[in-house]
Design a protein around this motif. Structure first.
Motif, PDB file in Angstrom:
ATOM      1  N   ARG A 116       2.840 -10.663  -3.072  1.00  0.00           N
ATOM      2  CA  ARG A 116       2.185 -11.850  -2.511  1.00  0.00           C
ATOM      3  C   ARG A 116       0.776 -11.495  -2.023  1.00  0.00           C
ATOM      4  NH1 ARG A 116       5.927 -15.941  -1.579  1.00  0.00           N
ATOM      5  NH2 ARG A 116       8.113 -15.292  -1.800  1.00  0.00           N
ATOM      6  N   LEU A 117       0.642 -10.323  -1.422  1.00  0.00           N
ATOM      7  CA  LEU A 117      -0.676  -9.846  -0.996  1.00  0.00           C
ATOM      8  C   LEU A 117      -1.577  -9.699  -2.214  1.00  0.00           C
ATOM      9  CD1 LEU A 117      -1.413  -6.979   1.510  1.00  0.00           C
ATOM     10  CD2 LEU A 117      -2.333  -6.853  -0.800  1.00  0.00           C
ATOM     11  N   HIS A 118      -1.043  -9.126  -3.277  1.00  0.00           N
ATOM     12  CA  HIS A 118      -1.796  -8.939  -4.514  1.00  0.00           C
ATOM     13  C   HIS A 118      -2.261 -10.279  -5.072  1.00  0.00           C
ATOM     14  CE1 HIS A 118      -1.758  -7.279  -8.915  1.00  0.00           C
ATOM     15  NE2 HIS A 118      -2.979  -7.267  -8.415  1.00  0.00           N
ATOM     16  N   ARG A 119      -1.363 -11.249  -5.078  1.00  0.00           N
ATOM     17  CA  ARG A 119      -1.726 -12.563  -5.608  1.00  0.00           C
ATOM     18  C   ARG A 119      -2.774 -13.247  -4.736  1.00  0.00           C
ATOM     19  NH1 ARG A 119       3.877 -12.823  -7.020  1.00  0.00           N
ATOM     20  NH2 ARG A 119       4.402 -13.972  -5.121  1.00  0.00           N
ATOM     21  N   GLU A 120      -2.686 -13.058  -3.412  1.00  0.00           N
ATOM     22  CA  GLU A 120      -3.664 -13.693  -2.533  1.00  0.00           C
ATOM     23  C   GLU A 120      -5.067 -13.153  -2.789  1.00  0.00           C
ATOM     24  OE1 GLU A 120      -4.611 -14.011   2.198  1.00  0.00           O
ATOM     25  OE2 GLU A 120      -2.615 -14.609   1.528  1.00  0.00           O
ATOM     26  N   ALA A 121      -5.171 -11.877  -3.102  1.00  0.00           N
ATOM     27  CA  ALA A 121      -6.487 -11.297  -3.394  1.00  0.00           C
ATOM     28  C   ALA A 121      -7.093 -11.889  -4.667  1.00  0.00           C
ATOM     29  CB  ALA A 121      -6.374  -9.781  -3.514  1.00  0.00           C
ATOM     30  N   ALA A 127     -11.281  -8.053  -1.436  1.00  0.00           N
ATOM     31  CA  ALA A 127     -10.283  -8.807  -0.669  1.00  0.00           C
ATOM     32  C   ALA A 127      -8.974  -8.034  -0.584  1.00  0.00           C
ATOM     33  CB  ALA A 127     -10.055 -10.172  -1.311  1.00  0.00           C
ATOM     34  N   LEU A 128      -8.603  -7.380  -1.671  1.00  0.00           N
ATOM     35  CA  LEU A 128      -7.377  -6.591  -1.685  1.00  0.00           C
ATOM     36  C   LEU A 128      -7.467  -5.440  -0.688  1.00  0.00           C
ATOM     37  CD1 LEU A 128      -4.629  -6.179  -3.017  1.00  0.00           C
ATOM     38  CD2 LEU A 128      -5.767  -4.943  -4.862  1.00  0.00           C
ATOM     39  N   ARG A 129      -8.594  -4.746  -0.670  1.00  0.00           N
ATOM     40  CA  ARG A 129      -8.793  -3.662   0.297  1.00  0.00           C
ATOM     41  C   ARG A 129      -8.728  -4.194   1.729  1.00  0.00           C
ATOM     42  NH1 ARG A 129     -10.987   1.184  -0.745  1.00  0.00           N
ATOM     43  NH2 ARG A 129     -12.140   1.101   1.204  1.00  0.00           N
ATOM     44  N   ARG A 130      -9.362  -5.348   1.959  1.00  0.00           N
ATOM     45  CA  ARG A 130      -9.367  -5.913   3.311  1.00  0.00           C
ATOM     46  C   ARG A 130      -7.952  -6.272   3.764  1.00  0.00           C
ATOM     47  NH1 ARG A 130      -8.953 -10.851   4.706  1.00  0.00           N
ATOM     48  NH2 ARG A 130      -9.511 -11.678   2.653  1.00  0.00           N
ATOM     49  N   GLU A 134      -5.357  -4.429   7.013  1.00  0.00           N
ATOM     50  CA  GLU A 134      -4.775  -5.137   8.151  1.00  0.00           C
ATOM     51  C   GLU A 134      -3.486  -4.474   8.627  1.00  0.00           C
ATOM     52  OE1 GLU A 134      -4.419  -9.303   7.354  1.00  0.00           O
ATOM     53  OE2 GLU A 134      -6.548  -9.538   6.886  1.00  0.00           O
ATOM     54  N   PHE A 135      -2.910  -3.616   7.801  1.00  0.00           N
ATOM     55  CA  PHE A 135      -1.711  -2.887   8.211  1.00  0.00           C
ATOM     56  C   PHE A 135      -2.112  -1.750   9.137  1.00  0.00           C
ATOM     57  CE2 PHE A 135      -0.031  -4.901   4.404  1.00  0.00           C
ATOM     58  CZ  PHE A 135       1.247  -5.265   4.817  1.00  0.00           C
ATOM     59  N   PRO A 136      -1.381  -1.552  10.233  1.00  0.00           N
ATOM     60  CA  PRO A 136      -1.704  -0.447  11.138  1.00  0.00           C
ATOM     61  C   PRO A 136      -1.581   0.892  10.418  1.00  0.00           C
ATOM     62  CG  PRO A 136       0.438  -1.412  11.681  1.00  0.00           C
ATOM     63  CD  PRO A 136      -0.205  -2.321  10.687  1.00  0.00           C
ATOM     64  N   GLY A 137      -2.581   1.738  10.615  1.00  0.00           N
ATOM     65  CA  GLY A 137      -2.566   3.051   9.970  1.00  0.00           C
ATOM     66  C   GLY A 137      -3.197   3.072   8.599  1.00  0.00           C
ATOM     67  N   ILE A 138      -3.517   1.902   8.060  1.00  0.00           N
ATOM     68  CA  ILE A 138      -4.173   1.827   6.757  1.00  0.00           C
ATOM     69  C   ILE A 138      -5.637   1.448   6.971  1.00  0.00           C
ATOM     70  CG2 ILE A 138      -4.270   0.684   4.500  1.00  0.00           C
ATOM     71  CD1 ILE A 138      -1.849   2.384   4.668  1.00  0.00           C
ATOM     72  N   GLY A 139      -6.495   2.460   6.984  1.00  0.00           N
ATOM     73  CA  GLY A 139      -7.929   2.222   7.025  1.00  0.00           C
ATOM     74  C   GLY A 139      -8.491   2.335   5.624  1.00  0.00           C
ATOM     75  N   PRO A 140      -9.785   2.560   5.486  1.00  0.00           N
ATOM     76  CA  PRO A 140     -10.374   2.727   4.153  1.00  0.00           C
ATOM     77  C   PRO A 140      -9.726   3.846   3.338  1.00  0.00           C
ATOM     78  CG  PRO A 140     -12.095   2.369   5.777  1.00  0.00           C
ATOM     79  CD  PRO A 140     -10.820   2.531   6.545  1.00  0.00           C
ATOM     80  N   THR A 141      -9.398   4.963   3.998  1.00  0.00           N
ATOM     81  CA  THR A 141      -8.749   6.070   3.280  1.00  0.00           C
ATOM     82  C   THR A 141      -7.374   5.664   2.781  1.00  0.00           C
ATOM     83  OG1 THR A 141      -9.944   7.754   4.526  1.00  0.00           O
ATOM     84  CG2 THR A 141      -7.882   8.435   3.478  1.00  0.00           C
ATOM     85  N   GLY A 142      -6.597   5.014   3.631  1.00  0.00           N
ATOM     86  CA  GLY A 142      -5.257   4.577   3.231  1.00  0.00           C
ATOM     87  C   GLY A 142      -5.305   3.561   2.109  1.00  0.00           C
ATOM     88  N   ALA A 143      -6.284   2.652   2.164  1.00  0.00           N
ATOM     89  CA  ALA A 143      -6.433   1.669   1.090  1.00  0.00           C
ATOM     90  C   ALA A 143      -6.759   2.369  -0.222  1.00  0.00           C
ATOM     91  CB  ALA A 143      -7.512   0.654   1.444  1.00  0.00           C
ATOM     92  N   ASP A 144      -7.632   3.383  -0.166  1.00  0.00           N
ATOM     93  CA  ASP A 144      -7.941   4.162  -1.368  1.00  0.00           C
ATOM     94  C   ASP A 144      -6.689   4.803  -1.945  1.00  0.00           C
ATOM     95  OD1 ASP A 144     -10.675   3.650  -1.478  1.00  0.00           O
ATOM     96  OD2 ASP A 144     -11.228   5.447  -0.356  1.00  0.00           O
TER      97      ASP A 144
END
Length: 217
Positions: A116-121, A127-130, A134-144
């Motif tokens: 659902r997150l994927h579809r919203e992006a 937008a997907l990275r942003r 929003e998940f705790p512990g997932i910053g730019p590095t975690g998103a990568d």
């Protein structure tokens, strides 16, 4: 190009396991494995060795915490204990809290399904990275980390590269541009190449030895 392809074959042969594979995630575009990848990305985001993060993820999953429902239902102490069995002790208490909060967010906002997150992006990588951060512990590095691995099953993300991959590619003398790297492999193998390049960047895969072996092929 031929030399690059030989080098990539050597790299994949020796180090082409994704971090998801290392901790037993059978990655697919389904709720449970996508959530497990999010957990792994959370653990890999801290200043701790990748092997310890993988071991901690395996312990969480072995304890049955493979979905946001079971992660949230687990007690804070049980999550701490599972992390400790994986020797993830420096950040265990804080991480236990983040995993519980993140599981709740996944359930409340995405009904436990990161598709659902994927579809919203809607194909918008920024937008997907942003949304991921929003998940705790997932910053730019975690998103990568999440996006490097999930591109195996979310083809619209591919080819995804980050600074770790770029660093590894440069150490090997490979092109750093996403499309140029993607041209050296086929399809889902790009996520394997991504992990292998990260291992080179981290010093887990010796660049000089890889280049020498590839040249001897």
């Amino acid at each position: 190009m031929g030399n690059n392809q030989a080098l990539v074959r050597t790299l994949l042969d020796r180090h082409g396991r994704t971090y998801a594979e290392d901790c037993g995630i059978q990655l697919a575009d389904r709720p449970a494995p996508l959530y497990q990848l999010l957990v792994l990305a959370t653990l890999l985001s801290t200043r701790i060795r990748a092997g310890v993060a993988v071991a901690a993820a395996r312990e969480l999953f072995a304890a049955g915490y493979r979905t946001p429902q079971t992660m949230e239902a687990a007690s804070w102490q049980n999550r701490v204990d599972a992390l400790g069995r994986g020797h993830y002790r420096r950040y265990d208490e804080r991480t236990s809290t983040m995993l519980g909060t993140g599981a709740r967010l996944c359930l409340e906002r995405w009904r436990g399904d990161l598709r659902r997150l994927h579809r919203e992006a809607n194909g918008d990588l920024a937008a997907l990275r942003r949304l991921l951060t929003e998940f705790p512990g997932i910053g730019p590095t975690g998103a990568d980390i999440f996006l490097r691995e999930v591109q195996a099953v979310w083809s619209d993300v591919r080819p995804y590269t980050d600074r770790r991959m770029t660093s590894g590619a440069r150490r090997l003398g490979l092109p750093a541009a996403p499309d140029a790297l993607a041209g050296l492999v086929t399809g889902r193998d790009f996520s394997r190449l991504a992990s292998a390049l990260v291992r080179v960047s981290l010093g887990e895969a010796p660049a000089e030895s890889l280049v020498k072996t590839a040249g001897a092929r």
